[in-house]
Scaffold this motif. Structure first.
Motif, mmCIF file in Angstrom:
data_model
loop_
_atom_site.group_PDB
_atom_site.id
_atom_site.type_symbol
_atom_site.label_atom_id
_atom_site.label_comp_id
_atom_site.label_asym_id
_atom_site.label_seq_id
_atom_site.Cartn_x
_atom_site.Cartn_y
_atom_site.Cartn_z
ATOM 1 N N ASN A 181 34.873 -8.827 9.851
ATOM 2 C CA ASN A 181 34.841 -10.038 9.037
ATOM 3 C C ASN A 181 33.762 -10.036 7.965
ATOM 4 O O ASN A 181 33.643 -10.997 7.214
ATOM 5 N N THR A 182 32.957 -8.983 7.901
ATOM 6 C CA THR A 182 31.807 -8.994 6.996
ATOM 7 C C THR A 182 31.706 -7.693 6.224
ATOM 8 O O THR A 182 31.784 -6.615 6.802
ATOM 9 N N THR A 183 31.517 -7.822 4.923
ATOM 10 C CA THR A 183 31.315 -6.668 4.052
ATOM 11 C C THR A 183 30.082 -6.915 3.199
ATOM 12 O O THR A 183 29.899 -7.998 2.663
ATOM 13 N N ARG A 184 29.240 -5.922 3.080
ATOM 14 C CA ARG A 184 28.062 -6.017 2.215
ATOM 15 C C ARG A 184 28.425 -5.410 0.869
ATOM 16 O O ARG A 184 29.059 -4.361 0.799
ATOM 17 N N MET A 241 18.556 -13.401 -11.524
ATOM 18 C CA MET A 241 19.155 -14.669 -11.095
ATOM 19 C C MET A 241 20.614 -14.760 -11.541
ATOM 20 O O MET A 241 21.465 -15.253 -10.805
ATOM 21 N N GLN A 242 20.911 -14.274 -12.745
ATOM 22 C CA GLN A 242 22.288 -14.319 -13.241
ATOM 23 C C GLN A 242 23.195 -13.426 -12.404
ATOM 24 O O GLN A 242 24.310 -13.813 -12.054
ATOM 25 N N VAL A 243 22.713 -12.228 -12.060
ATOM 26 C CA VAL A 243 23.510 -11.320 -11.232
ATOM 27 C C VAL A 243 23.776 -11.953 -9.868
ATOM 28 O O VAL A 243 24.898 -11.933 -9.363
ATOM 29 N N ARG A 244 22.759 -12.541 -9.257
ATOM 30 C CA ARG A 244 22.934 -13.187 -7.947
ATOM 31 C C ARG A 244 23.941 -14.336 -8.023
ATOM 32 O O ARG A 244 24.803 -14.471 -7.155
ATOM 33 N N ALA A 245 23.842 -15.148 -9.064
ATOM 34 C CA ALA A 245 24.777 -16.269 -9.229
ATOM 35 C C ALA A 245 26.203 -15.746 -9.408
ATOM 36 O O ALA A 245 27.150 -16.293 -8.825
ATOM 37 N N ASP A 246 26.362 -14.698 -10.198
ATOM 38 C CA ASP A 246 27.690 -14.113 -10.400
ATOM 39 C C ASP A 246 28.246 -13.558 -9.090
ATOM 40 O O ASP A 246 29.437 -13.710 -8.797
ATOM 41 N N LEU A 247 27.400 -12.924 -8.290
ATOM 42 C CA LEU A 247 27.857 -12.380 -7.011
ATOM 43 C C LEU A 247 28.240 -13.490 -6.031
ATOM 44 O O LEU A 247 29.201 -13.338 -5.270
ATOM 45 N N LEU A 248 27.526 -14.597 -6.044
ATOM 46 C CA LEU A 248 27.908 -15.725 -5.181
ATOM 47 C C LEU A 248 29.259 -16.305 -5.590
ATOM 48 O O LEU A 248 30.076 -16.652 -4.735
ATOM 49 N N ARG A 249 29.515 -16.379 -6.910
ATOM 50 C CA ARG A 249 30.839 -16.839 -7.375
ATOM 51 C C ARG A 249 31.919 -15.837 -6.975
ATOM 52 O O ARG A 249 33.022 -16.215 -6.572
ATOM 53 N N PHE A 250 31.616 -14.548 -7.063
ATOM 54 C CA PHE A 250 32.554 -13.508 -6.648
ATOM 55 C C PHE A 250 32.870 -13.650 -5.160
ATOM 56 O O PHE A 250 34.029 -13.598 -4.752
#
Length: 59
Positions: free
Chosen positions: A9-12, A37-46
């Motif tokens: 159920n988990t992928t890094r 911060m922008q990369v982290r925000a984009d990854l959370l949206r992904f």
């Protein structure tokens, strides 16, 4: 970008981003950490999109 399955159920997701700021504004942006911060925000949206099929902007 690389994906590592941790369990069923988990992928890094590993991201390595290299860029060279080209002007004063970009250098200041990077020095303040806004690029990270922008990369982290984009990854959370992904992540949200992958898990739900919807983006944060879907209404």
């Amino acid at each position: 970008m690389a994906f590592t399955q941790l369990n069923s159920n988990t992928t890094r997701v590993w991201v390595r981003l290299e860029w060279s700021p080209e002007n004063l504004a970009e250098r200041a942006w990077a020095a303040l950490g806004f690029d990270n911060m922008q990369v982290r925000a984009d990854l959370l949206r992904f992540k949200e999109f992958i898990e739900t099929g919807r983006s944060g902007s879907d209404a």
